[in-house]
Design a protein around this motif. Structure first.
Motif, PDB file in Angstrom:
ATOM      1  N   ILE A   3       0.841  -1.195   0.000  1.00  0.00           N
ATOM      2  CA  ILE A   3       0.000   0.000   0.000  1.00  0.00           C
ATOM      3  C   ILE A   3       0.873   1.240   0.000  1.00  0.00           C
ATOM      4  O   ILE A   3       1.831   1.335   0.775  1.00  0.00           O
ATOM      5  CB  ILE A   3      -0.925   0.010   1.232  1.00  0.00           C
ATOM      6  CG1 ILE A   3      -1.901  -1.164   1.173  1.00  0.00           C
ATOM      7  CG2 ILE A   3      -1.696   1.332   1.319  1.00  0.00           C
ATOM      8  CD1 ILE A   3      -2.782  -1.286   2.409  1.00  0.00           C
ATOM      9  N   SER A   4       0.540   2.168  -0.850  1.00  0.00           N
ATOM     10  CA  SER A   4       1.199   3.478  -0.847  1.00  0.00           C
ATOM     11  C   SER A   4       0.341   4.419  -0.011  1.00  0.00           C
ATOM     12  O   SER A   4      -0.765   4.792  -0.411  1.00  0.00           O
ATOM     13  CB  SER A   4       1.345   4.024  -2.271  1.00  0.00           C
ATOM     14  OG  SER A   4       2.205   3.205  -3.038  1.00  0.00           O
ATOM     15  N   LEU A   5       0.836   4.750   1.172  1.00  0.00           N
ATOM     16  CA  LEU A   5       0.120   5.660   2.070  1.00  0.00           C
ATOM     17  C   LEU A   5       0.611   7.078   1.797  1.00  0.00           C
ATOM     18  O   LEU A   5       1.799   7.368   1.945  1.00  0.00           O
ATOM     19  CB  LEU A   5       0.378   5.280   3.527  1.00  0.00           C
ATOM     20  CG  LEU A   5      -0.309   6.139   4.589  1.00  0.00           C
ATOM     21  CD1 LEU A   5      -1.825   6.006   4.489  1.00  0.00           C
ATOM     22  CD2 LEU A   5       0.164   5.758   5.990  1.00  0.00           C
ATOM     23  N   ILE A   6      -0.295   7.949   1.406  1.00  0.00           N
ATOM     24  CA  ILE A   6       0.061   9.313   1.028  1.00  0.00           C
ATOM     25  C   ILE A   6      -0.376  10.262   2.132  1.00  0.00           C
ATOM     26  O   ILE A   6      -1.550  10.272   2.527  1.00  0.00           O
ATOM     27  CB  ILE A   6      -0.604   9.699  -0.310  1.00  0.00           C
ATOM     28  CG1 ILE A   6      -0.264   8.676  -1.395  1.00  0.00           C
ATOM     29  CG2 ILE A   6      -0.155  11.098  -0.746  1.00  0.00           C
ATOM     30  CD1 ILE A   6      -1.069   8.823  -2.662  1.00  0.00           C
ATOM     31  N   THR A   7       0.559  11.048   2.636  1.00  0.00           N
ATOM     32  CA  THR A   7       0.259  11.988   3.716  1.00  0.00           C
ATOM     33  C   THR A   7       0.693  13.387   3.298  1.00  0.00           C
ATOM     34  O   THR A   7       1.536  13.551   2.413  1.00  0.00           O
ATOM     35  CB  THR A   7       0.979  11.598   5.013  1.00  0.00           C
ATOM     36  OG1 THR A   7       2.404  11.702   4.823  1.00  0.00           O
ATOM     37  CG2 THR A   7       0.640  10.165   5.426  1.00  0.00           C
ATOM     38  N   ALA A  38       5.247  11.055   1.532  1.00  0.00           N
ATOM     39  CA  ALA A  38       4.989  12.148   2.462  1.00  0.00           C
ATOM     40  C   ALA A  38       5.188  13.490   1.773  1.00  0.00           C
ATOM     41  O   ALA A  38       6.314  13.836   1.381  1.00  0.00           O
ATOM     42  CB  ALA A  38       5.912  12.033   3.670  1.00  0.00           C
ATOM     43  N   LEU A  39       4.105  14.245   1.608  1.00  0.00           N
ATOM     44  CA  LEU A  39       4.190  15.589   1.041  1.00  0.00           C
ATOM     45  C   LEU A  39       4.579  16.540   2.159  1.00  0.00           C
ATOM     46  O   LEU A  39       3.868  16.668   3.161  1.00  0.00           O
ATOM     47  CB  LEU A  39       2.854  16.002   0.427  1.00  0.00           C
ATOM     48  CG  LEU A  39       2.283  15.061  -0.627  1.00  0.00           C
ATOM     49  CD1 LEU A  39       0.974  15.620  -1.193  1.00  0.00           C
ATOM     50  CD2 LEU A  39       3.276  14.806  -1.747  1.00  0.00           C
ATOM     51  N   VAL A  47      12.286  12.966  10.159  1.00  0.00           N
ATOM     52  CA  VAL A  47      11.223  12.042  10.548  1.00  0.00           C
ATOM     53  C   VAL A  47      11.039  12.126  12.051  1.00  0.00           C
ATOM     54  O   VAL A  47      11.998  12.032  12.815  1.00  0.00           O
ATOM     55  CB  VAL A  47      11.571  10.603  10.113  1.00  0.00           C
ATOM     56  CG1 VAL A  47      10.586   9.608  10.714  1.00  0.00           C
ATOM     57  CG2 VAL A  47      11.569  10.500   8.595  1.00  0.00           C
ATOM     58  N   ALA A  48       9.797  12.316  12.507  1.00  0.00           N
ATOM     59  CA  ALA A  48       9.524  12.513  13.933  1.00  0.00           C
ATOM     60  C   ALA A  48       8.919  11.285  14.591  1.00  0.00           C
ATOM     61  O   ALA A  48       8.817  11.239  15.813  1.00  0.00           O
ATOM     62  CB  ALA A  48       8.589  13.712  14.119  1.00  0.00           C
ATOM     63  N   VAL A  58      10.194   5.499   3.024  1.00  0.00           N
ATOM     64  CA  VAL A  58       9.540   6.800   3.166  1.00  0.00           C
ATOM     65  C   VAL A  58      10.122   7.726   2.112  1.00  0.00           C
ATOM     66  O   VAL A  58      11.340   7.927   2.057  1.00  0.00           O
ATOM     67  CB  VAL A  58       9.749   7.398   4.569  1.00  0.00           C
ATOM     68  CG1 VAL A  58       9.151   8.808   4.630  1.00  0.00           C
ATOM     69  CG2 VAL A  58       9.129   6.514   5.639  1.00  0.00           C
ATOM     70  N   LYS A  59       9.253   8.266   1.274  1.00  0.00           N
ATOM     71  CA  LYS A  59       9.684   9.184   0.227  1.00  0.00           C
ATOM     72  C   LYS A  59       9.145  10.572   0.548  1.00  0.00           C
ATOM     73  O   LYS A  59       7.939  10.800   0.477  1.00  0.00           O
ATOM     74  CB  LYS A  59       9.175   8.716  -1.138  1.00  0.00           C
ATOM     75  CG  LYS A  59       9.660   7.323  -1.522  1.00  0.00           C
ATOM     76  CD  LYS A  59       8.997   6.840  -2.802  1.00  0.00           C
ATOM     77  CE  LYS A  59       9.433   5.433  -3.152  1.00  0.00           C
ATOM     78  NZ  LYS A  59       8.712   4.912  -4.358  1.00  0.00           N
ATOM     79  N   ALA A  60      10.029  11.470   0.931  1.00  0.00           N
ATOM     80  CA  ALA A  60       9.629  12.848   1.244  1.00  0.00           C
ATOM     81  C   ALA A  60       9.568  13.646  -0.045  1.00  0.00           C
ATOM     82  O   ALA A  60      10.575  13.782  -0.755  1.00  0.00           O
ATOM     83  CB  ALA A  60      10.616  13.471   2.221  1.00  0.00           C
TER      84      ALA A  60
END
Length: 359
Positions: A3-7, A38-39, A47-48, A58-60
């Protein structure tokens, strides 16, 4: 399954309710792989949150950093961009524009991003000229209203700048998951829509807060002129409505959110309300207090509408004078003045039965 979770501005680069929810859903499905798109404002944001082992990457994706340079395009290609961009402007200048008009325009811009540098085109003089030509008194009779007439050239530049940063998401690499799950509407949904148009990947839209409502509240604090704010909010309304139309499933956390979604074009058959769960075993049982007590838990932020809560509770006290209101939550940096306004409002109502706990 992957799953690609987009935030957007949340997990895993900041803490808060949405980040907690993202962490819970990932840890709750240990057999499923996740990648996080992560947008963020800048790729330098650290990363927090601690990452579960099933988060593979994680792709920022920085939306406000220096733009990446893409391919140049010829004259015919640039005209395709201008045609789509002018159609977008027409929708923004039309108060009666319908949600179903927006996906086609966004798809045309997405196709352009596949062949050339969409960011450069949106930053170009040609884009600003196209906006200035249509966005002026008398240029769009029957569409524009007084509030949308720009005051000066800086209004045109402000709108172009924000549109470019938003449309930048259409040029991002396609997420690699089998499906996209965007943790909010808005720009994250734009990434998911682009992936669906390019590859057919389905996408799920989750809303813990109503993105459009938060935009209405948040833009009040921005230093934009009224014409700029009007156009940007129209873009936000049409964008979020397009996402409701394109999403394969919509999972709001409350019935309140679902009402907003239905009113802005979402198909009722695609909406499934999934409330945030609380494990009662994690909380000790306490005896009821001797007086009626209302408790509120959250961060002290204008989006939470605490001034409305305090004013409403003042009316409650007129009927139930011994009732108490206790608000639990920290004040994020930058919201100190808002907290002070809430405390002043409590003083104005002379309610010593109201307290804010958490700082």
């Amino acid at each position: 399954m992957k799953i690609s979770l987009i935030t957007e501005g949340t997990y895993p680069h900041s803490r808060g309710g949405v980040s907690v929810w993202c962490d819970q859903i990932i840890r709750g499905m240990p057999d499923v792989e996740f990648e996080v798109e992560a947008l963020v404002a800048s790729a330098a944001q650290p990363v927090a949150c601690g990452l579960p082992p099933n988060v593979r990457e994680v792709k920022a994706r920085a939306l406000w950093g220096p733009p990446e340079r893409g391919r140049r395009d010829g004259r015919s290609g640039r005209q395709q961009f201008i045609d789509a961009y002018e159609r977008l402007i027409e929708l923004l200048l039309d108060p009666s524009a319908q949600p179903h008009d927006m996906p086609g325009v966004l798809r045309a811009l997405c196709r352009y991003a596949d062949r050339a540098d969409l960011g450069a085109a949106a930053r170009s003089e040609a884009a600003a000229t196209a906006l200035a030509r249509q966005w002026r008194p008398g240029a769009a009779t029957g569409r524009t209203v007084a509030a949308t007439t720009p005051k000066n050239l800086s209004d045109v530049v402000a709108v172009c700048t924000h549109l470019e940063h938003s449309l930048r998401t259409l040029a991002l690499p396609c997420p690699s998951g089998d499906l996209c799950h965007t943790a909010a509407n808005g720009l994250g949904a734009l990434v998911a829509m682009a992936a669906k148009w390019r590859t057919g990947k389905p996408f799920i839209l989750t809303e813990h807060g109503v993105y459009l409502r938060e935009g209405y509240l948040g833009y009040r604090r921005q230093g934009f002129s009224q014409p700029v704010r009007t156009l940007l909010l129209r873009f936000l309304r049409l964008l979020t409505s397009a996402a409701y139309l394109e999403a394969d499933a919509i999972a709001p956390s409350t019935l309140y959110n679902a009402r907003w979604e239905r009113q802005n074009g979402a198909d009722v058959s695609r909406i499934k309300v999934i409330p945030n769960g609380v494990d009662p075993e994690q909380f000790p049982v306490a005896a009821d207090p001797p007086e009626p007590v209302m408790s509120w838990v959250g961060r002290v932020d204008p989006l939470k509408g605490l001034e409305t809560l305090i004013n409403a509770f003042a009316e409650v006290r007129e009927t139930i004078p011994h009732a108490r209101l206790r608000m639990f939550g920290a004040t994020p940096p930058g919201d100190e003045r808002y907290r002070d306004r809430c405390l002043d409002l409590i003083d104005q109502h002379a309610m010593n039965a109201v307290s804010i706990v958490g700082d």
